[in-house]
Scaffold this motif. Structure first.
Motif, short mmCIF file in Angstrom:
data_model
loop_
_atom_site.label_atom_id
_atom_site.label_comp_id
_atom_site.label_asym_id
_atom_site.label_seq_id
_atom_site.Cartn_x
_atom_site.Cartn_y
_atom_site.Cartn_z
N SER A 27 0.92 -1.24 -0.13
CA SER A 27 -0.15 0.04 -0.03
C SER A 27 0.73 1.33 -0.11
CB SER A 27 -0.90 -0.18 1.20
OG SER A 27 -0.24 -0.12 2.40
N LEU A 28 1.99 1.13 0.63
CA LEU A 28 2.87 2.42 0.53
C LEU A 28 3.37 2.48 -0.80
CD1 LEU A 28 4.06 4.40 2.59
CD2 LEU A 28 6.16 3.03 2.85
N MET A 29 3.82 1.69 -1.45
CA MET A 29 4.16 1.69 -2.75
C MET A 29 3.06 2.41 -3.78
SD MET A 29 6.96 -1.51 -3.29
CE MET A 29 5.96 -2.42 -4.48
N ASP A 30 1.90 1.88 -3.58
CA ASP A 30 0.77 2.35 -4.16
C ASP A 30 0.65 3.83 -4.13
OD1 ASP A 30 -0.04 -0.24 -5.18
OD2 ASP A 30 -1.38 -0.58 -3.65
N ILE A 31 0.73 4.30 -2.87
CA ILE A 31 0.62 5.81 -2.71
C ILE A 31 1.70 6.73 -3.20
CG2 ILE A 31 0.90 7.46 -0.71
CD1 ILE A 31 -0.60 5.48 0.82
N PHE A 32 2.98 6.06 -3.26
CA PHE A 32 4.12 6.73 -3.93
C PHE A 32 3.89 6.72 -5.50
CE2 PHE A 32 6.56 6.24 0.07
CZ PHE A 32 6.74 7.55 0.24
N THR A 33 3.45 5.66 -5.91
CA THR A 33 3.29 5.62 -7.46
C THR A 33 2.01 6.68 -7.95
OG1 THR A 33 3.73 3.16 -7.17
CG2 THR A 33 2.56 4.20 -9.26
N ILE A 34 1.03 6.59 -7.04
CA ILE A 34 -0.01 7.87 -7.33
C ILE A 34 0.87 9.14 -7.45
CG2 ILE A 34 -1.96 8.66 -6.64
CD1 ILE A 34 -2.81 5.75 -5.85
N LEU A 35 1.43 9.30 -6.17
CA LEU A 35 1.99 10.57 -6.13
C LEU A 35 2.98 11.02 -7.24
CD1 LEU A 35 2.50 13.04 -4.03
CD2 LEU A 35 4.32 11.76 -3.17
N VAL A 36 3.51 9.97 -7.67
CA VAL A 36 4.45 10.31 -8.88
C VAL A 36 3.93 10.64 -10.22
CG1 VAL A 36 6.20 9.16 -10.50
CG2 VAL A 36 6.57 8.80 -7.99
N PHE A 37 2.72 9.83 -10.35
CA PHE A 37 2.01 10.28 -11.69
C PHE A 37 1.38 11.69 -11.40
CE2 PHE A 37 2.08 5.66 -12.44
CZ PHE A 37 2.75 5.55 -13.60
N PHE A 38 0.96 11.99 -10.29
CA PHE A 38 0.24 13.30 -10.02
C PHE A 38 1.20 14.25 -10.35
CE2 PHE A 38 -0.64 16.75 -7.07
CZ PHE A 38 -1.73 17.39 -7.61
N GLY A 44 3.93 19.71 -16.03
CA GLY A 44 4.02 20.49 -17.35
C GLY A 44 3.58 21.53 -17.74
N ASP A 45 2.50 22.26 -16.65
CA ASP A 45 2.01 23.19 -16.89
C ASP A 45 2.55 24.60 -16.85
OD1 ASP A 45 -0.39 21.81 -17.40
OD2 ASP A 45 -1.19 21.92 -15.45
N VAL A 46 3.62 24.57 -15.97
CA VAL A 46 4.43 25.64 -15.66
C VAL A 46 5.86 25.66 -16.56
CG1 VAL A 46 5.77 26.70 -13.86
CG2 VAL A 46 3.81 25.51 -13.17
N GLU A 47 6.06 26.75 -17.26
CA GLU A 47 7.12 27.15 -17.97
C GLU A 47 8.06 28.49 -17.29
OE1 GLU A 47 7.11 27.52 -22.18
OE2 GLU A 47 5.40 25.70 -22.43
#
Length: 173
Positions: A27-38, A44-47
């Motif tokens: 479950s900890l790895m799932d949370i970190f994976t979701i955080l990385v994708f987020f 990409g919105d900020v230049e």
């Protein structure tokens, strides 16, 4: 000595309770994976233009976001194009011509590397962003802009630090 079934069951139960607990990392790895994708999706919105610490940009209320163009950086001492030092500000001041030859040569080199202009871009020219310290005199900026225009870089932007609009400056209507 033989143990009864109840004694065996109790001994098994006590062994299970005395074992060290295991950490479940799924479950900890799932949370970190979701955080990385987020973070990947929203980053990409900020230049932001990379600035030099020796340059203090002027402030403006501009709403236009910077584009990823060739950058001409003018600090208090140096003139840099695309990360390559072209000359010094003292040479630029000493130049009596309206154009600064080392800057023009570098811009022409960068234009050759970028390839030929499209038909629709020939009128506006190539885009360039000038990042100059707020204390650079206008005469130097004028010479740099004239040099850029002579080298087919006529779509000129000046980099500034964005100021927030005052709260009471809404459109009066």
């Amino acid at each position: 000595m033989k143990q009864s079934l109840r004694a065996k069951r109790m001994a098994k139960h006590h062994r299970r309770l005395n074992q060290a607990s295991k950490l479940n990392l799924v479950s900890l790895m799932d949370i970190f994976t979701i955080l990385v994708f987020f973070l990947l999706v929203n980053s990409g919105d900020v230049e932001v233009l990379q600035t030099d610490k020796s340059i203090k940009l002027p402030a403006s209320f501009s709403e236009q976001v910077p584009e990823n163009n060739l950058v001409v950086l003018v600090s208090a001492t140096d003139v840099v194009v695309g990360g390559r030092a072209v000359g010094t500000v003292t040479d630029l001041i000493a130049s009596t011509s309206d154009l600064y030859a080392p800057l023009q040569q570098e811009l022409k080199y960068q234009a050759e590397r970028a390839g030929p202009l499209a038909e629709k871009d020939k009128l506006t020219g190539r885009p360039v962003t000038i990042m100059a310290d707020q204390k650079v005199p206008y005469q130097l900026l004028k010479k740099i802009m004239a040099t850029c225009a002579a080298a087919e870089y006529r779509d000129i932007s000046l980099a500034v630090t964005k100021k927030e609009l005052p709260a009471n400056s809404g459109g009066g209507g």
